[in-house]
Design an enzyme around this catalytic site. Structure first.
Site, mmCIF file in Angstrom:
data_model
loop_
_atom_site.group_PDB
_atom_site.id
_atom_site.type_symbol
_atom_site.label_atom_id
_atom_site.label_comp_id
_atom_site.label_asym_id
_atom_site.label_seq_id
_atom_site.Cartn_x
_atom_site.Cartn_y
_atom_site.Cartn_z
ATOM 1 N N CYS A 12 0.824 -0.939 0.090
ATOM 2 C CA CYS A 12 0.213 0.055 -0.015
ATOM 3 C C CYS A 12 0.603 1.624 -0.179
ATOM 4 O O CYS A 12 1.540 1.173 1.054
ATOM 5 C CB CYS A 12 -0.740 -0.455 1.211
ATOM 6 S SG CYS A 12 -1.945 1.772 1.400
ATOM 7 N N GLU A 13 0.140 2.072 -0.765
ATOM 8 C CA GLU A 13 1.090 3.409 -1.080
ATOM 9 C C GLU A 13 0.815 4.027 -0.260
ATOM 10 O O GLU A 13 1.665 5.138 0.174
ATOM 11 C CB GLU A 13 1.647 4.195 -2.633
ATOM 12 C CG GLU A 13 0.083 5.050 -2.790
ATOM 13 C CD GLU A 13 0.134 5.006 -4.048
ATOM 14 O OE1 GLU A 13 -0.423 6.282 -4.383
ATOM 15 O OE2 GLU A 13 0.789 4.742 -4.669
ATOM 16 N N HIS A 14 -0.030 4.110 0.689
ATOM 17 C CA HIS A 14 -0.274 5.024 2.067
ATOM 18 C C HIS A 14 0.275 4.907 2.902
ATOM 19 O O HIS A 14 0.724 6.095 3.882
ATOM 20 C CB HIS A 14 -2.115 5.442 2.096
ATOM 21 C CG HIS A 14 -2.766 6.158 0.510
ATOM 22 N ND1 HIS A 14 -4.065 5.469 0.238
ATOM 23 C CD2 HIS A 14 -2.028 6.567 -0.108
ATOM 24 C CE1 HIS A 14 -4.404 6.011 -0.248
ATOM 25 N NE2 HIS A 14 -3.187 6.344 -1.245
ATOM 26 N N HIS A 15 0.316 3.874 3.393
ATOM 27 C CA HIS A 15 1.262 3.196 4.875
ATOM 28 C C HIS A 15 3.122 2.330 4.617
ATOM 29 O O HIS A 15 2.965 1.609 5.241
ATOM 30 C CB HIS A 15 0.242 2.693 5.705
ATOM 31 C CG HIS A 15 -1.121 3.606 6.029
ATOM 32 N ND1 HIS A 15 -2.314 3.407 5.326
ATOM 33 C CD2 HIS A 15 -0.824 4.383 6.845
ATOM 34 C CE1 HIS A 15 -3.011 3.566 5.710
ATOM 35 N NE2 HIS A 15 -2.895 5.029 6.171
ATOM 36 N N GLN B 193 -5.108 -0.594 -5.341
ATOM 37 C CA GLN B 193 -5.738 -1.868 -4.969
ATOM 38 C C GLN B 193 -6.315 -1.356 -6.205
ATOM 39 O O GLN B 193 -6.483 -1.971 -7.352
ATOM 40 C CB GLN B 193 -6.810 -2.053 -4.657
ATOM 41 C CG GLN B 193 -6.845 -3.826 -4.716
ATOM 42 C CD GLN B 193 -8.132 -4.044 -3.640
ATOM 43 O OE1 GLN B 193 -7.520 -4.705 -3.070
ATOM 44 N NE2 GLN B 193 -8.867 -5.064 -4.344
ATOM 45 N N HIS C 86 -5.900 -6.066 3.086
ATOM 46 C CA HIS C 86 -4.506 -4.919 3.436
ATOM 47 C C HIS C 86 -4.792 -4.939 4.634
ATOM 48 O O HIS C 86 -5.237 -4.554 5.980
ATOM 49 C CB HIS C 86 -6.117 -3.042 3.122
ATOM 50 C CG HIS C 86 -5.619 -3.067 1.515
ATOM 51 N ND1 HIS C 86 -4.984 -2.239 0.757
ATOM 52 C CD2 HIS C 86 -6.305 -3.982 0.213
ATOM 53 C CE1 HIS C 86 -5.523 -2.817 -0.493
ATOM 54 N NE2 HIS C 86 -6.926 -3.543 -0.720
ATOM 55 N N CYS D 150 -2.632 -2.797 6.316
ATOM 56 C CA CYS D 150 -3.308 -0.836 6.738
ATOM 57 C C CYS D 150 -4.111 -1.350 7.526
ATOM 58 O O CYS D 150 -4.772 -0.064 8.518
ATOM 59 C CB CYS D 150 -2.476 -0.030 5.916
ATOM 60 S SG CYS D 150 -3.933 -0.593 4.233
#
Length: 186
Positions: free
Chosen positions: A76-79, A118, A146, A148
């Site tokens: 996941c690119e956010h976390h 995703q 996920h 996250c």
């Protein structure tokens, strides 16, 4: 190409920022191990999933071609936490243009091996197949858990996110789309 030295330095500093001693036994090799792992986990950063469709054949087949339950792992690119699951990839050949079945799995793998969302991953796989083969239709479904969402924040382990991408006939023909969804769910 991943800069291993910079990754090692960043992980060393991260361990320090967390209040750990990166020199202690158990952690002294962690920056090197993480950098090596990132080379594998992010191997798709500079790869276009479309490049996986190197083998295209002419065959007298105009019906659905599907590979389902393709396992994948992504980040996941956010976390920068993993998400993982399965992808189901299908297409309707145009004028008998088909590709090797393993190429569908390779496209999924390359799309996942990068900091990713995703939703974007699903679209990238569908677009790559559509661009490479120009089939009558493409349909991709990705189901993933996920971390996250599972281990932080809302803490809902076991919940799955489902994303879909359709092109051509599978976007236009509701009956064909339902037939394919039924096959994917079996």
């Amino acid at each position: 190409m991943i800069n291993q030295e910079k990754v090692e330095e960043a992980i060393y500093q991260l361990l320090q920022a967390l209040g750990e001693n990166p020199e202690r036994e158990g952690l002294s090799e962690t920056p090197r191990r993480v950098a090596k792992m990132y080379q594998e986990v992010f191997a798709g950063i500079n790869e276009d999933p479309k490049n996986q469709f190197t083998a295209v054949f002419a065959e007298d087949h105009e019906e659905i071609v599907m590979v389902k339950d393709i396992p994948f792992y992504s980040m996941c690119e956010h976390h920068l936490l993993p998400f993982y699951g399965t992808a189901h990839v299908a297409y309707l050949p145009e004028q008998g243009r088909i590709t090797g079945l393993s190429k569908l799995a390779r496209a999924v793998e390359m799309a996942g091996k990068r900091p990713q969302l995703q939703e974007r991953m699903t679209e990238q796989i569908a677009s790559a197949l559509d661009d490479a083969l120009q089939p009558r239709g493409v349909f991709v479904m990705v189901e993933a858990e996920h971390l996250c969402m599972s281990m932080r924040g809302i803490k809902k382990p076991g919940s799955k996110t489902v994303t879909l991408a359709a092109r051509g006939l599978f976007q236009e023909d509701f009956q064909k789309r339902q037939e394919l969804l039924s096959l994917m769910r079996q």
